[in-house]
Motif scaffolding. Structure first.
Motif, PDB file in Angstrom:
ATOM      1  N   ILE A   3       0.961  -1.260  -0.075  1.00  0.00           N
ATOM      2  CA  ILE A   3      -0.072  -0.115  -0.063  1.00  0.00           C
ATOM      3  C   ILE A   3       0.908   1.099  -0.182  1.00  0.00           C
ATOM      4  N   GLU A   4       2.094   1.084   0.718  1.00  0.00           N
ATOM      5  CA  GLU A   4       2.784   2.396   0.743  1.00  0.00           C
ATOM      6  C   GLU A   4       3.312   2.820  -0.544  1.00  0.00           C
ATOM      7  N   GLN A   5       3.489   1.723  -1.481  1.00  0.00           N
ATOM      8  CA  GLN A   5       3.964   1.964  -3.027  1.00  0.00           C
ATOM      9  C   GLN A   5       3.249   2.769  -3.799  1.00  0.00           C
ATOM     10  N   ILE A   6       1.623   2.617  -3.498  1.00  0.00           N
ATOM     11  CA  ILE A   6       0.848   3.157  -4.474  1.00  0.00           C
ATOM     12  C   ILE A   6      -0.050   4.046  -3.535  1.00  0.00           C
ATOM     13  N   LYS A   7       0.127   4.543  -2.423  1.00  0.00           N
ATOM     14  CA  LYS A   7      -0.662   5.515  -1.666  1.00  0.00           C
ATOM     15  C   LYS A   7      -0.599   6.761  -2.284  1.00  0.00           C
ATOM     16  N   TYR A   8       0.531   7.463  -2.714  1.00  0.00           N
ATOM     17  CA  TYR A   8       0.880   8.492  -3.288  1.00  0.00           C
ATOM     18  C   TYR A   8      -0.116   8.772  -4.429  1.00  0.00           C
ATOM     19  N   ALA A   9       0.071   7.745  -5.403  1.00  0.00           N
ATOM     20  CA  ALA A   9      -0.599   7.842  -6.407  1.00  0.00           C
ATOM     21  C   ALA A   9      -2.187   7.580  -6.255  1.00  0.00           C
ATOM     22  N   LEU A  10      -2.626   6.811  -5.289  1.00  0.00           N
ATOM     23  CA  LEU A  10      -3.958   6.618  -5.053  1.00  0.00           C
ATOM     24  C   LEU A  10      -4.426   8.225  -4.603  1.00  0.00           C
ATOM     25  N   SER A  11      -3.597   8.848  -3.635  1.00  0.00           N
ATOM     26  CA  SER A  11      -4.050  10.171  -3.034  1.00  0.00           C
ATOM     27  C   SER A  11      -4.187  11.101  -4.165  1.00  0.00           C
ATOM     28  N   LYS A  12      -3.213  11.161  -5.267  1.00  0.00           N
ATOM     29  CA  LYS A  12      -3.367  12.213  -6.489  1.00  0.00           C
ATOM     30  C   LYS A  12      -4.672  11.788  -7.492  1.00  0.00           C
ATOM     31  N   ALA A  13      -5.093  10.334  -7.369  1.00  0.00           N
ATOM     32  CA  ALA A  13      -6.152  10.063  -8.041  1.00  0.00           C
ATOM     33  C   ALA A  13      -7.255  10.491  -7.522  1.00  0.00           C
ATOM     34  N   ILE A  14      -7.396  10.522  -6.033  1.00  0.00           N
ATOM     35  CA  ILE A  14      -8.537  10.848  -5.471  1.00  0.00           C
ATOM     36  C   ILE A  14      -8.807  12.328  -5.345  1.00  0.00           C
ATOM     37  N   GLN A  15      -7.438  13.118  -5.411  1.00  0.00           N
ATOM     38  CA  GLN A  15      -7.644  14.609  -5.751  1.00  0.00           C
ATOM     39  C   GLN A  15      -8.229  14.742  -6.990  1.00  0.00           C
ATOM     40  N   ASN A  16      -7.860  13.964  -8.001  1.00  0.00           N
ATOM     41  CA  ASN A  16      -8.411  14.152  -9.359  1.00  0.00           C
ATOM     42  C   ASN A  16      -9.837  13.595  -9.617  1.00  0.00           C
ATOM     43  N   GLY A  17     -10.464  13.097  -8.561  1.00  0.00           N
ATOM     44  CA  GLY A  17     -11.685  12.718  -8.522  1.00  0.00           C
ATOM     45  C   GLY A  17     -11.901  11.152  -8.575  1.00  0.00           C
ATOM     46  N   LEU A  18     -11.087  10.470  -8.089  1.00  0.00           N
ATOM     47  CA  LEU A  18     -11.298   8.870  -7.917  1.00  0.00           C
ATOM     48  C   LEU A  18     -12.214   8.569  -7.117  1.00  0.00           C
ATOM     49  N   LYS A  19     -13.271   7.834  -7.413  1.00  0.00           N
ATOM     50  CA  LYS A  19     -14.436   7.350  -6.748  1.00  0.00           C
ATOM     51  C   LYS A  19     -14.546   6.080  -6.269  1.00  0.00           C
ATOM     52  N   ILE A  20     -14.180   5.173  -7.214  1.00  0.00           N
ATOM     53  CA  ILE A  20     -14.180   3.851  -7.214  1.00  0.00           C
ATOM     54  C   ILE A  20     -12.796   2.817  -7.042  1.00  0.00           C
ATOM     55  N   ALA A  21     -12.529   2.265  -6.520  1.00  0.00           N
ATOM     56  CA  ALA A  21     -11.241   1.381  -6.284  1.00  0.00           C
ATOM     57  C   ALA A  21     -11.727   0.080  -6.275  1.00  0.00           C
ATOM     58  N   ILE A  22     -11.112  -0.841  -7.232  1.00  0.00           N
ATOM     59  CA  ILE A  22     -11.656  -2.428  -7.106  1.00  0.00           C
ATOM     60  C   ILE A  22     -10.140  -3.113  -7.205  1.00  0.00           C
ATOM     61  N   PHE A  23      -9.873  -3.940  -6.376  1.00  0.00           N
ATOM     62  CA  PHE A  23      -8.631  -4.706  -6.123  1.00  0.00           C
ATOM     63  C   PHE A  23      -9.031  -6.055  -5.988  1.00  0.00           C
ATOM     64  N   ASN A  24      -8.206  -6.995  -6.672  1.00  0.00           N
ATOM     65  CA  ASN A  24      -8.089  -8.429  -6.507  1.00  0.00           C
ATOM     66  C   ASN A  24      -6.775  -8.649  -5.785  1.00  0.00           C
ATOM     67  N   SER A  25      -6.596  -8.839  -4.813  1.00  0.00           N
ATOM     68  CA  SER A  25      -5.355  -8.825  -3.953  1.00  0.00           C
ATOM     69  C   SER A  25      -5.539 -10.057  -3.103  1.00  0.00           C
ATOM     70  N   CYS A  26      -4.252 -10.685  -2.762  1.00  0.00           N
ATOM     71  CA  CYS A  26      -4.360 -11.841  -1.787  1.00  0.00           C
ATOM     72  C   CYS A  26      -4.725 -11.609  -0.531  1.00  0.00           C
ATOM     73  N   ASP A  27      -4.671 -10.086  -0.245  1.00  0.00           N
ATOM     74  CA  ASP A  27      -5.112  -9.625   1.228  1.00  0.00           C
ATOM     75  C   ASP A  27      -5.899  -8.638   1.066  1.00  0.00           C
ATOM     76  N   GLY A  28      -7.316  -8.914   0.490  1.00  0.00           N
ATOM     77  CA  GLY A  28      -8.101  -7.765   0.258  1.00  0.00           C
ATOM     78  C   GLY A  28      -8.711  -7.337   1.262  1.00  0.00           C
ATOM     79  N   LEU A  29      -8.861  -7.940   2.553  1.00  0.00           N
ATOM     80  CA  LEU A  29      -9.534  -7.305   3.713  1.00  0.00           C
ATOM     81  C   LEU A  29      -8.400  -6.441   4.258  1.00  0.00           C
ATOM     82  N   GLY A  30      -7.205  -6.686   4.295  1.00  0.00           N
ATOM     83  CA  GLY A  30      -6.083  -5.942   4.922  1.00  0.00           C
ATOM     84  C   GLY A  30      -5.861  -5.107   4.169  1.00  0.00           C
TER      85      GLY A  30
END
Length: 100
Positions: A3-30
C-alpha cells in the motif's frame, strides 16, 4: 506491491476525482483496512484470493449493472449474485467480493 508503494498515486487520483477502487489482492480485507484512511468513496476487494477469471467476471457484471444506472452498492450486489454461477468451479465465489 505494498500500500505504501501506491498510496501517493492513489491520493493524487482521489484529488483528481477517483471515486471507485476495485482490487483483486491476496489480502483484500487487509488492503481495504489500509485504504480506509484515504477515504475512497467506494472500494471493492476480494475476501480471499480468487482466480483472475473470477475477478474479471465480477468486474464485467459490476460494470454492466452500474452502467444501467443502478446505485453502486446495488450493482455490487447484482454482480455477486451473478457470480453464483461459478460456485461449482470456485466454491463460494459469490461471497468473495465485498463492498468496503
Amino acid at each position: 506491491m505494498t500500500i505504501e508503494q501506491i498510496k501517493y498515486a492513489l491520493s493524487k487520483a482521489i484529488q483528481n476525482g477517483l471515486k471507485i477502487a476495485i482490487f483483486n489482492s491476496c489480502d483484500g480485507l487487509g488492503l481495504a483496512q489500509q485504504l480506509s484512511d484515504l477515504q475512497i468513496p467506494y472500494v471493492v476487494v476480494m475476501r480471499e484470493p480468487v482466480p483472475d477469471y473470477v475477478a474479471q467476471q465480477f468486474l464485467q457484471y459490476l460494470l454492466t449493472a452500474f452502467a444501467t444506472g443502478q446505485p453502486f452498492h446495488l450493482a455490487v450486489g447484482e454482480a455477486r449474485q451473478r457470480l453464483a454461477g461459478l460456485d461449482n468451479e470456485v466454491p463460494c465465489a459469490s461471497w468473495l467480493p465485498i463492498f468496503w
